[in-house]
Design a protein around this motif. Sequence first.
Motif, PDB file in Angstrom:
ATOM      1  N   ARG A 466       7.365  -3.061 -15.363  1.00 25.81           N
ATOM      2  CA  ARG A 466       7.482  -4.803 -14.635  1.00 25.81           C
ATOM      3  C   ARG A 466       7.114  -4.410 -13.088  1.00 25.81           C
ATOM      4  O   ARG A 466       6.547  -4.588 -12.037  1.00 25.81           O
ATOM      5  N   SER A 467       7.094  -3.178 -12.517  1.00 23.44           N
ATOM      6  CA  SER A 467       7.959  -2.547 -11.067  1.00 23.44           C
ATOM      7  C   SER A 467       7.154  -1.283 -11.104  1.00 23.44           C
ATOM      8  O   SER A 467       8.218  -0.211 -12.050  1.00 23.44           O
ATOM      9  N   ALA A 468       6.796  -0.451 -10.014  1.00 27.61           N
ATOM     10  CA  ALA A 468       6.592   0.645 -10.173  1.00 27.61           C
ATOM     11  C   ALA A 468       6.502   1.106  -8.861  1.00 27.61           C
ATOM     12  O   ALA A 468       6.245   0.029  -7.183  1.00 27.61           O
ATOM     13  N   CYS A 469       6.854   2.496  -8.660  1.00 28.17           N
ATOM     14  CA  CYS A 469       7.075   3.067  -6.484  1.00 28.17           C
ATOM     15  C   CYS A 469       5.962   4.048  -7.130  1.00 28.17           C
ATOM     16  O   CYS A 469       6.190   5.252  -7.821  1.00 28.17           O
ATOM     17  N   ASP A 470       5.084   4.337  -6.132  1.00 31.61           N
ATOM     18  CA  ASP A 470       4.290   5.638  -6.034  1.00 31.61           C
ATOM     19  C   ASP A 470       5.230   6.579  -4.711  1.00 31.61           C
ATOM     20  O   ASP A 470       4.474   5.694  -4.064  1.00 31.61           O
ATOM     21  N   LEU A 471       5.689   7.311  -5.017  1.00 32.22           N
ATOM     22  CA  LEU A 471       6.340   8.391  -3.830  1.00 32.22           C
ATOM     23  C   LEU A 471       5.342   8.879  -3.666  1.00 32.22           C
ATOM     24  O   LEU A 471       4.716  10.190  -4.440  1.00 32.22           O
ATOM     25  N   GLY A 472       4.878   9.221  -2.537  1.00 30.84           N
ATOM     26  CA  GLY A 472       3.208   9.290  -1.492  1.00 30.84           C
ATOM     27  C   GLY A 472       1.908   9.631  -2.013  1.00 30.84           C
ATOM     28  O   GLY A 472       1.139   9.978  -2.037  1.00 30.84           O
ATOM     29  N   GLY A 473       2.538   7.497  -2.508  1.00 30.61           N
ATOM     30  CA  GLY A 473       1.124   7.504  -2.666  1.00 30.61           C
ATOM     31  C   GLY A 473      -0.070   7.456  -1.938  1.00 30.61           C
ATOM     32  O   GLY A 473      -0.455   6.497  -1.912  1.00 30.61           O
ATOM     33  N   CYS A 474       0.265   7.910  -0.824  1.00 33.08           N
ATOM     34  CA  CYS A 474      -0.386   7.138   0.316  1.00 33.08           C
ATOM     35  C   CYS A 474      -1.474   6.666   0.944  1.00 33.08           C
ATOM     36  O   CYS A 474      -0.636   5.490   1.365  1.00 33.08           O
ATOM     37  N   THR A 475      -3.006   6.404   0.553  1.00 31.52           N
ATOM     38  CA  THR A 475      -3.524   4.393   0.565  1.00 31.52           C
ATOM     39  C   THR A 475      -3.623   4.098  -0.020  1.00 31.52           C
ATOM     40  O   THR A 475      -3.871   3.111   0.428  1.00 31.52           O
ATOM     41  N   GLY A 476      -2.851   3.651  -1.641  1.00 38.93           N
ATOM     42  CA  GLY A 476      -2.229   2.942  -2.242  1.00 38.93           C
ATOM     43  C   GLY A 476      -4.091   3.492  -3.040  1.00 38.93           C
ATOM     44  O   GLY A 476      -4.044   2.219  -4.174  1.00 38.93           O
ATOM     45  N   ALA A 477      -4.095   4.431  -3.469  1.00 38.37           N
ATOM     46  CA  ALA A 477      -6.062   4.000  -4.318  1.00 38.37           C
ATOM     47  C   ALA A 477      -5.033   4.447  -6.141  1.00 38.37           C
ATOM     48  O   ALA A 477      -5.543   3.794  -6.423  1.00 38.37           O
ATOM     49  N   LEU A 478      -4.598   4.500  -5.962  1.00 41.97           N
ATOM     50  CA  LEU A 478      -3.800   5.128  -7.810  1.00 41.97           C
ATOM     51  C   LEU A 478      -2.738   3.190  -8.002  1.00 41.97           C
ATOM     52  O   LEU A 478      -3.135   3.027  -8.755  1.00 41.97           O
ATOM     53  N   ALA A 479      -2.426   3.253  -7.105  1.00 47.02           N
ATOM     54  CA  ALA A 479      -1.765   1.597  -6.867  1.00 47.02           C
ATOM     55  C   ALA A 479      -2.627   0.980  -7.298  1.00 47.02           C
ATOM     56  O   ALA A 479      -2.751   0.000  -7.884  1.00 47.02           O
ATOM     57  N   ASN A 480      -2.934   0.803  -6.328  1.00 46.80           N
ATOM     58  CA  ASN A 480      -4.732  -0.350  -6.529  1.00 46.80           C
ATOM     59  C   ASN A 480      -5.068  -0.126  -8.103  1.00 46.80           C
ATOM     60  O   ASN A 480      -5.453  -1.361  -8.357  1.00 46.80           O
ATOM     61  N   GLU A 481      -5.583   1.153  -8.482  1.00 43.15           N
ATOM     62  CA  GLU A 481      -5.994   1.341  -9.811  1.00 43.15           C
ATOM     63  C   GLU A 481      -4.598   0.522 -10.979  1.00 43.15           C
ATOM     64  O   GLU A 481      -5.431   0.045 -11.527  1.00 43.15           O
ATOM     65  N   LEU A 482      -3.406   0.756 -10.521  1.00 43.55           N
ATOM     66  CA  LEU A 482      -2.616   0.282 -11.777  1.00 43.55           C
ATOM     67  C   LEU A 482      -2.360  -1.760 -11.532  1.00 43.55           C
ATOM     68  O   LEU A 482      -2.211  -1.725 -12.514  1.00 43.55           O
ATOM     69  N   VAL A 483      -2.585  -1.983 -10.311  1.00 45.22           N
ATOM     70  CA  VAL A 483      -2.008  -3.653 -10.276  1.00 45.22           C
ATOM     71  C   VAL A 483      -3.742  -4.242 -10.854  1.00 45.22           C
ATOM     72  O   VAL A 483      -3.809  -5.378 -12.022  1.00 45.22           O
ATOM     73  N   GLN A 484      -4.941  -2.999 -10.759  1.00 45.03           N
ATOM     74  CA  GLN A 484      -6.055  -3.506 -11.779  1.00 45.03           C
ATOM     75  C   GLN A 484      -5.504  -3.696 -13.211  1.00 45.03           C
ATOM     76  O   GLN A 484      -6.109  -4.549 -13.855  1.00 45.03           O
ATOM     77  N   LYS A 485      -5.547  -2.573 -13.618  1.00 41.92           N
ATOM     78  CA  LYS A 485      -4.838  -2.248 -15.043  1.00 41.92           C
ATOM     79  C   LYS A 485      -3.746  -3.246 -15.539  1.00 41.92           C
ATOM     80  O   LYS A 485      -3.721  -3.804 -16.914  1.00 41.92           O
ATOM     81  N   TYR A 486      -2.849  -3.047 -14.852  1.00 40.53           N
ATOM     82  CA  TYR A 486      -1.609  -4.071 -15.470  1.00 40.53           C
ATOM     83  C   TYR A 486      -0.739  -4.885 -14.096  1.00 40.53           C
ATOM     84  O   TYR A 486      -0.601  -5.118 -13.261  1.00 40.53           O
ATOM     85  N   PRO A 487      -1.963  -6.249 -14.652  1.00 42.76           N
ATOM     86  CA  PRO A 487      -1.844  -6.975 -13.091  1.00 42.76           C
ATOM     87  C   PRO A 487      -0.672  -7.473 -13.009  1.00 42.76           C
ATOM     88  O   PRO A 487      -0.274  -8.368 -11.970  1.00 42.76           O
ATOM     89  N   ASN A 488       0.328  -7.794 -13.870  1.00 45.24           N
ATOM     90  CA  ASN A 488       1.540  -8.047 -13.979  1.00 45.24           C
ATOM     91  C   ASN A 488       2.661  -6.858 -13.249  1.00 45.24           C
ATOM     92  O   ASN A 488       3.797  -7.311 -13.186  1.00 45.24           O
TER      93      ASN A 488
END
Length: 632
Positions: A466-488
């Motif tokens: 339900r919650s994720a933390c991208d450590l050293g995730g910089c601009t959030g590119a990976l995080a943005n892809e994650l919320v696309q794939k898992y909207p919740n």
Amino acid sequence: MALKPVLGKLGSKRVVLASASPRRQEILCNVGLRFEVVPSWFKETLEKSSFATPYKYAIETAKQKALEVANRMHVKHLRTPDIVIGADTIVTVDEHILEKPVDKQDAYRMLSRLSGKEHSVFTGVAIVHCNSKDNRLETEVTDFYEETKVKFADLSEELLWEYIHSGEPMDKAGGYGIQALGGMLVEYVHGDFLNVVGFPLNHFCKKLVELYYPPPKHTLHHIKHDSIPSVETFENLSDEESDSSSPIQYKDAIKMDRSKPHSSGGVCSPGSSNIIKPNCMVPVENRNRVMENPDKFPSKIVELLDGFRASKALFVASKLKVFNLLKNKGVLQSVDVANTINASVCGTERLLDACAALGLLEKTIQGYSNTDSANTYLASDSEDSLHGYIIHSNDHLWPLFTHLESAVKEGTMQNYRAFGKKSENLFQDSYYQSMEVKQRFMAAMHSIAKLTAKDVVTAFDLSQFRSACDLGGCTGALANELVQKYPNLKVTVFDLPEVIANVSHFQPVGQHTAPVTFTSGDFFKDNLPAADLYILSRILHDWTDEKIHVLLSKISAACKPGCGLLLSEMVLDDEKKNRSTALLQSLNMLVQTEGKERSGSEYQSLLEHHGFTSVKIRLTGSLLDAIFCTKC
Ligand SMILES: Cc1cn([C@H]2C[C@H](O)[C@@H](COP(=O)(O)OP(=O)(O)OP(=O)(O)O)O2)c(=O)[nH]c1=O
């Protein structure tokens, strides 16, 4: 059949084995074939009843496995292989096809069916030759199958269950492994033993001979013409003299007569000395090149020698924004490009010609234009642009790599030699010391993350978090892809304050998913945000084992049982000898950080040390692989 020269034909090619089977890897490794392993994602779900024979099913599955990998490597990663090999092994008994058992009961059903009887093992193999043209993948598939008959002894109930409990049946067709304990169940084998183990090596080599040394054609005997000197055909050529490095056009190829001035009578233009013109039907790789014997000509070494020139041509064209210009203007003559980028005409023309020859530009009588892949990946304003990473490679990595010799001798990073600055605190001193360098570095990380994020977030099913933390995730590119794939999923990007202050202009416009949250901090010093999935993408490779232990123990302490940890890194093979991109990346880490790339088992032991178990590794075929584990 002389095996070595046959396999030698593949020596200068990028060969990919589209299989996760360790047996296939071993069989091909043992005969000295050099290849990358990219397991196929093709699901073995073809409708068996739609195939007239079992071997047709195995061949089609093998073909689909190989094509899936060829397409994935081409489309997503611009890394079109030359050859992709796929295989599928099935067992047939009483007109039933047996694949891998899904569980122990299934293994029991299969093995009791095989008990006391003869059955057939079929392996279908597909050899896919790939070629990238105008950003499109062209493939040429050669396939075949091999059948081996195997007879099982009568198996008692007790023996069957003992065998099943050994665990050996589970990843093997028919539920047995002839090469190990399963060998004890076998009365006889008729045919190729290796075919049963998963790869019919002998038939494969014969197929290569057919492809690379086809029998001479009668019609090609001696091409004679009044005004044309006689041209030898391949007939009677020994293996050593053969010119074929590409099987596809081989049958039409002609060989230069070196003793006579070369002419072609309408095939090769007169006076072309010993340069082969493209309309001569010669092996693709030899086009436009002095005809050489590939077995004697060190083409691989020459390619490596040229490598830095090709990289630099790409870097300079990117830096001068040639691809942006051509994306906007369509087609331009070299003089117009030169005037717009403020450069010499003669230099620009050579740069554009080199880029065209490298497949980055198209050159026609009207002028130069971008290829599709230049529009997609090289223009800096494109959605999937790699421009940031290219500029970082030119401005940061190139100077560091000029000190590779010192790095190798000293075993340390070369930031001081390259930039005159000691890197006591790697990121603060090397990347964030000025706004310009920081933005360049962030743009580089952003473009690589965008290119690889989809593969990483889809490598494992993360839907339980339900919650994720991208450590050293910089601009959030990976995080943005994650919320696309898992909207919740609620995703927090945690990075240094210098980074977080600059993330705004990297955010996607018009994204309809919940926004990603950014929090600043230092993962070595500060408390980590709470989450049930932690992500470390391209982080561990920056650091020594000692520092990794510090970080992993912090993450482990923050994790409740069942929490997940997702890593993305380039994973080396355990022997550190096959994956050249990853091994070169490890040199890259040597010149600029304290870290290195690591193998799957090295990551596994680091993770297990901190209570993370069920470590799974997925090689994506992209520039980043994925590793997933859970806190026990
Ligand atoms: C019959 C038999 C099969 N096998 C193995 C060979 C294959 O790896 C496996 C059959 O499954 P496959 O689907 O052919 O291959 P795989 O799933 O292992 O790998 P991939 O699909 O990625 O290529 O069974 C043995 O190792 N020994 C045996 O005696």
